[in-house]
Enzyme design. Structure first.
Site, PDB file in Angstrom:
ATOM      1  CG  ASP A 100      -0.330  -0.141   2.540  1.00 23.65           C
ATOM      2  OD1 ASP A 100       0.885  -0.421   2.607  1.00 23.65           O
ATOM      3  OD2 ASP A 100      -1.043   0.008   3.554  1.00 23.65           O
ATOM      4  CG  ASP A 103       6.691   6.008   5.884  1.00 24.38           C
ATOM      5  OD1 ASP A 103       7.682   6.750   5.927  1.00 24.38           O
ATOM      6  OD2 ASP A 103       5.667   6.234   6.538  1.00 24.38           O
TER       7      ASP A 103
END
Length: 180
Positions: A100, A103
């Site tokens: 998803d 980061d």
């Protein structure tokens, strides 16, 4: 009800749908005539992978892994734990890890190294969202939906404390909701 906690919509349902179709076309071009295995990194990527899988016109199988480095917080702890491993053997297979959000890179760097030791024919990374400003470990992205600023985002599978996954868009969560 959940919309009141959203500061700003970054990507609408229509924008996401369009980009997912474009990524599917890129994958079809790269794997033309082949078969792929999509590996969803649970839980956040399940919505993205479902839409991506339906948009790919190639033979493909799916499997799921769950890894965690966040707990209930908003930033990575740096400690990666596998909470659900794959059900299928990936040796000799062309796999695409579907995530998803990329980061810090800590979790995906660990996961990709782990999967490489299982000797797939090829391994590529497909992430819906990329936050390059937050990168701590280098991770090669082969397919990327959107690059985003350093903000806490939810919706379209992404959550905060297991909430907001069901929003059909991706939005920035108001800082007062998570104490940011």
């Amino acid at each position: 009800m959940l919309e009141k906690d959203i500061q700003q919509v970054l990507f609408t349902q229509e924008q996401i749908s369009g980009r997912v179709k474009e990524i599917a076309q890129e994958i079809q071009r790269d794997y033309q005539g082949g078969e792929i295995m999509l590996i969803s990194v649970l839980r956040g990527s399940f919505v993205f992978m479902a839409d991506l899988c339906r948009a790919i016109d190639l033979p493909c199988t799916v499997d799921f892994m769950a890894v965690s480095s966040y707990g209930k917080g908003t930033s990575s702890s740096g400690q990666v734990q596998i909470t659900k491993d794959l059900s299928e053997d990936i040796s000799g297979r062309d796999i695409i890890v579907v995530e998803d959000i990329l980061d810090s890179g800590n979790t995906l760097s660990y996961l990709l190294k782990l999967l490489e030791h299982r000797r797939p024919a090829s391994i590529r990374l497909c992430t819906l969202l990329d936050k390059p400003e937050r990168r701590v470990k280098p991770v090669q992205v082969h397919y990327c939906g959107f690059s985003i600023p350093d903000a806490f985002v939810v919706g379209y599978g992404l959550d905060y404390a297991e909430r907001y996954r069901n929003l059909p868009y991706i939005g920035i969560l108001k800082p007062e909701v998570y104490g940011g």
